[in-house]
Design a protein around this motif. Structure first.
Motif, short mmCIF file in Angstrom:
data_model
loop_
_atom_site.label_atom_id
_atom_site.label_comp_id
_atom_site.label_asym_id
_atom_site.label_seq_id
_atom_site.Cartn_x
_atom_site.Cartn_y
_atom_site.Cartn_z
N ALA A 468 43.43 43.37 -15.68
CA ALA A 468 43.28 43.06 -17.10
C ALA A 468 42.53 41.76 -17.34
O ALA A 468 42.09 41.49 -18.46
CB ALA A 468 44.66 42.98 -17.77
N PHE A 469 42.40 40.94 -16.29
CA PHE A 469 41.74 39.65 -16.43
C PHE A 469 40.26 39.76 -16.05
O PHE A 469 39.90 40.45 -15.10
CB PHE A 469 42.40 38.61 -15.53
N VAL A 470 39.43 39.02 -16.76
CA VAL A 470 38.02 38.93 -16.44
C VAL A 470 37.86 38.03 -15.21
O VAL A 470 38.35 36.90 -15.21
CB VAL A 470 37.23 38.35 -17.62
N PRO A 471 37.20 38.48 -14.14
CA PRO A 471 37.01 37.63 -12.96
C PRO A 471 36.24 36.35 -13.30
O PRO A 471 35.39 36.34 -14.20
CB PRO A 471 36.21 38.53 -12.00
N PRO A 472 36.52 35.25 -12.58
CA PRO A 472 35.85 33.98 -12.88
C PRO A 472 34.33 34.06 -12.90
O PRO A 472 33.68 33.40 -13.71
CB PRO A 472 36.35 33.07 -11.76
N THR A 473 33.75 34.87 -12.02
CA THR A 473 32.29 34.94 -11.99
C THR A 473 31.73 35.50 -13.30
O THR A 473 30.69 35.05 -13.79
CB THR A 473 31.80 35.78 -10.79
N ASN A 474 32.44 36.46 -13.91
CA ASN A 474 31.99 37.01 -15.19
C ASN A 474 32.25 36.05 -16.34
O ASN A 474 31.48 36.01 -17.31
CB ASN A 474 32.68 38.34 -15.46
N CYS A 489 36.95 35.17 -21.82
CA CYS A 489 38.08 35.44 -20.93
C CYS A 489 38.73 36.80 -21.19
O CYS A 489 39.59 37.22 -20.41
CB CYS A 489 39.13 34.35 -21.08
N ARG A 490 38.36 37.47 -22.26
CA ARG A 490 39.06 38.70 -22.66
C ARG A 490 38.25 39.95 -22.32
O ARG A 490 37.04 39.99 -22.53
CB ARG A 490 39.34 38.68 -24.17
N MET A 491 38.94 40.98 -21.79
CA MET A 491 38.33 42.30 -21.63
C MET A 491 38.10 42.88 -23.02
O MET A 491 39.04 42.97 -23.83
CB MET A 491 39.24 43.22 -20.83
N LEU A 492 36.88 43.29 -23.30
CA LEU A 492 36.54 43.77 -24.63
C LEU A 492 36.37 45.27 -24.70
O LEU A 492 36.27 45.83 -25.79
CB LEU A 492 35.25 43.08 -25.11
N ASP A 493 36.32 45.92 -23.56
CA ASP A 493 36.21 47.38 -23.55
C ASP A 493 36.92 47.91 -22.31
O ASP A 493 37.57 47.16 -21.58
CB ASP A 493 34.73 47.83 -23.59
N GLY A 494 36.83 49.18 -22.07
CA GLY A 494 37.53 49.78 -20.94
C GLY A 494 39.03 49.89 -21.20
O GLY A 494 39.50 49.69 -22.32
N GLU A 495 39.77 50.20 -20.17
CA GLU A 495 41.21 50.44 -20.34
C GLU A 495 41.94 49.21 -20.86
O GLU A 495 42.84 49.31 -21.69
CB GLU A 495 41.82 50.88 -19.00
N PHE A 496 41.55 48.02 -20.39
CA PHE A 496 42.24 46.81 -20.82
C PHE A 496 41.61 46.17 -22.06
O PHE A 496 42.00 45.08 -22.46
CB PHE A 496 42.33 45.82 -19.67
N GLY A 497 40.66 46.88 -22.65
CA GLY A 497 40.21 46.51 -23.98
C GLY A 497 41.12 47.08 -25.05
O GLY A 497 40.99 46.75 -26.23
#
Length: 698
Positions: A468-474, A489-497
């Motif tokens: 659910a967390f965005v990796p540091p590189t992204n 820092c937030r997932m904006l799409d996909g399953e955890f969006g």
């Protein structure tokens, strides 16, 4: 929220695509702004002030059209960051800090902001104001006296609205929306608060500073330990969406002006709102995901009925001093030193969250970086890092654990008492399962970070799972391409969006700009006759040395700490230590002695304090823990007398090797017996007793 976004009409001055596109060219001439950090070109920073107007760089019609087309193709988070950058580049900052004693004077001082200049205003305290001043390094600090009581009820709301209007060139008594329209500005977000909640100063500052409508809602949104049920959540959602509708700006659709909403008031962080199958992340049965487990209230809000997100939320709560500080940090500080810490092994799926690669990217972009992972991320090295406090602008940290502990490298654990003291304000992205479950509780990981001075914090309120967390590189790629920090820092799409368990505390519009990329014009400090606190403190310092008086000594010491003059404060303490009132001043000396890593001086001052605070004990242990092997018997016994709860076995385990060395195994066991006897008293915890008794088996 995946559209391009059109901000304003053809009369807009600074936040419609054409003018923002011009800004793109002024920020990175000839560059192609993409969502990849590697394609962003850091430019130089101007130092001369400019009035609010369209950028003055020479742009041909063809190049402007090209830039506008380029802008429309950017991901919406990058567009959003560009809108913030456009406003920042046109609003001069005065390099001063004004300290006020109360909320009424805070309103009065923010009311002096205009399109020609604005500056940090802090409600003075002993923790947050000094942190900010040390980081901002103003040319002058001004302390004001109170203007009197606050207006009450509806009059206060009208007053706050008027202050926002004045900051954007409006007229007294007219709405901020009229002022925004007058200068062709389209707000990027909205701020929601209540005049009955102590956090409203943050709302006022963010509305006036970023150019956002200031909206008010009444009623109970739950407490910081609460979990909303479906009916309670529906009520909260309804009242918030009514406020947004009444604010007058479109917010429901892709590309509508309002892209973020900041809630500046107390609210329940979690809500149990069962989601239909289509809105639940697709997780394997082994994950143990329950359909009625709590979700983050902030991530459930700002969504349409079909679950699509229409805005990114941010949240500020707490006392007025801290709330104002959080807003000022977001508005006025630069963020150029990034630390990366990972307690994860560099193998398998964990490797997607490694930190050496993103730290390298950040360094290439011009950030100052430090990195810990693998063996270097041990508890021993963590405690070495605590010496004197930590000083990054941003910390991206990988961990795991519960509300009251966090994992480190090599299966080591840190506990809440191991949360660092800060040398300056911190933005934190923390990958951890439960850190913000009870964000108002200082005995939790998240609560302690916030108490220490974190002003922007992305974390979790329940088990979110690593993916659910965005990796540091992204995260680095995103912030380097102008996307705001908490959005990055937030997932904006996909399953955890989908509605989930992660929460963003702070201003969702706050950037982490590549060094040299943040273009903020600097205005001159006004010649208004205000007394510079630094000059006044120098005068009083000379007077108190000539004629020592306890109360004046304390006042001068506090002002030196506020101004970040640790070296002078230590010198004054050494002078005071020769006087009869040294015991009443010792506590003020602990902070600068700690930051100077002066263990002997710290211990001498610590011994003089009659009533010690929890922070005093943490300062002692942070300074002492890496030195255990070299401490003498008196120093070790001071630590034994300073064991911290609720589980003293942790601290006792740290000093036992030293105690074995100086008083022998038998003597150390007698000290364990003393703690076991204490633990068996009222409100005995069998787990604590068991852990203490186990120390005999070392």
């Amino acid at each position: 929220m995946a559209g391009r976004g059109i901000y304003g009409d053809d009369n807009g001055m600074i936040c419609r695509p054409a003018s923002v596109a011009v800004l793109v060219l002024s920020l990175a001439p000839g560059a192609t702004l993409a969502h990849s950090a590697s394609q962003a070109t850091p430019p130089s920073t101007p130092t001369t002030a400019q009035p609010l107007s369209a950028p003055t760089v020479p742009i041909t019609p063809d190049r402007q059209a090209q830039a506008e087309a380029q802008f429309r193709q950017l991901p919406w988070p990058v567009q959003l960051g560009m809108r913030v950058a456009a406003a920042e580049a046109l609003l001069p900052v005065v390099p001063q800090v004004v300290l006020v004693p109360d909320e009424a004077t805070f309103i009065d001082e923010i009311g002096k902001w205009s399109l020609k200049g604005r500056w940090p205003v802090l409600i003075e305290d002993d923790r947050f104001a000094p942190l900010f001043v040390r980081a901002f390094k103003p040319q002058r600090v001004v302390r004001r006296t109170s203007v009197g009581p606050l207006p009450a009820g509806p009059e206060l709301m009208l007053t706050l609205d008027g202050v926002v209007s004045l900051a954007w060139g409006g007229e007294p008594g007219r709405s901020p929306q009229e002022a925004f329209t007058k200068v062709g500005f389209v707000p990027p977000g909205a701020v929601i608060t209540s005049i009955d909640d102590p956090a409203w100063p943050a709302a006022l500052a963010l509305a006036a500073g970023r150019g956002q409508p200031l909206l008010f809602i009444d009623g109970d949104l739950g407490g910081l330990d609460d979990v909303l049920d479906p009916a309670q959540f529906a009520s909260v959602k309804s009242v918030i969406e009514k406020a947004l509708t009444d604010g007058g700006y479109p917010f429901r659709g892709v590309g509508d002006p309002i892209e973020t909403v900041t809630i500046a008031r107390t609210m329940a962080p979690r809500a149990k709102v069962p989601q239909p199958p289509a809105l639940r992340p697709a997780l394997p049965p082994s994950a143990g995901f329950g359909a009625d487990d709590p979700l983050a209230t902030l991530d459930l809000l700002f969504r349409n009925d079909d679950g699509s997100r229409y805005a990114i939320g941010g949240w500020i709560f707490g006392p007025s001093q801290r709330s104002a500080y959080m807003a000022m940090c977001s508005l006025f500080l630069t963020r150029e030193e990034l630390w990366f810490f990972s307690g994860y092994p560099k193998e398998g799926f964990w490797n997607a969250y490694e930190v050496v690669g993103p730290a390298g990217k950040a360094k290439e972009l011009g950030f100052t970086t430090r990195t810990w992972e693998g063996d270097t991320a041990s508890l021993l090295n963590w405690r070495r890092m605590l010496l004197g406090g930590i000083g990054p602008d941003v910390l991206l940290m990988n961990s795991s654990g519960d509300p009251d502990w966090f994992s480190l490298g090599g299966n080591d654990r840190g506990r809440v008492a191991d949360i660092p003291f800060l040398r300056k304000p911190l933005a934190l992205g923390l990958i951890h399962s439960w850190s913000l479950k009870r964000p108002g509780d200082r005995e939790t990981v998240g609560g302690r970070w916030l108490e220490r001075g974190v002003y922007s914090y992305f974390g979790s309120v329940h088990e979110p799972f690593l993916g659910a967390f965005v990796p540091p590189t992204n995260v680095i790629d995103r912030v380097a391409s102008f996307a705001p920090f908490l959005v990055s820092c937030r997932m904006l799409d996909g399953e955890f969006g989908k509605p989930w368990r992660l929460v963003a505390i702070g201003d969702p519009l706050m950037p982490v700009r590549v060094p040299g990329q943040r273009k903020v014009p600097i205005a001159a400090v006004p010649a208004d006759g205000a007394t510079d606190l630094r000059a006044e403190t120098v005068r009083r310092l000379k007077a108190v040395q000539a004629n020592p008086q306890a109360d004046e000594f304390r006042a001068v010491m506090k002002d030196l700490l506020l101004l970040g003059e640790d070296e002078v404060a230590i010198g004054l303490w050494k002078f005071a230590a020769k006087t009869d009132f040294k015991a009443s001043l010792a506590q003020l000396a602990l902070g600068p002695l700690f930051r100077a890593r002066d263990f002997d001086g710290f211990v001498a001052a610590f011994r003089l304090i009659r009533e010690r605070t929890p922070d005093d004990f943490d300062l002692l242990w942070h300074l002492a823990s890496p030195r255990i092997t070299g401490l003498d018997e008196l120093e070790l016994m001071l630590l034994f007398q300073s064991l911290r709860g609720p589980d003293p076995s942790v601290d006792l385990a740290v000093i036992l090797p030293g105690l074995d060395r100086v008083i022998g195994r038998e003597g150390a066991d007698r000290l364990i017996d003393i703690e076991v006897k204490k633990a068996k008293g009222a409100n005995a915890d069998p787990n604590v007793i068991s852990r203490l008794e186990a120390l005999r088996n070392r």
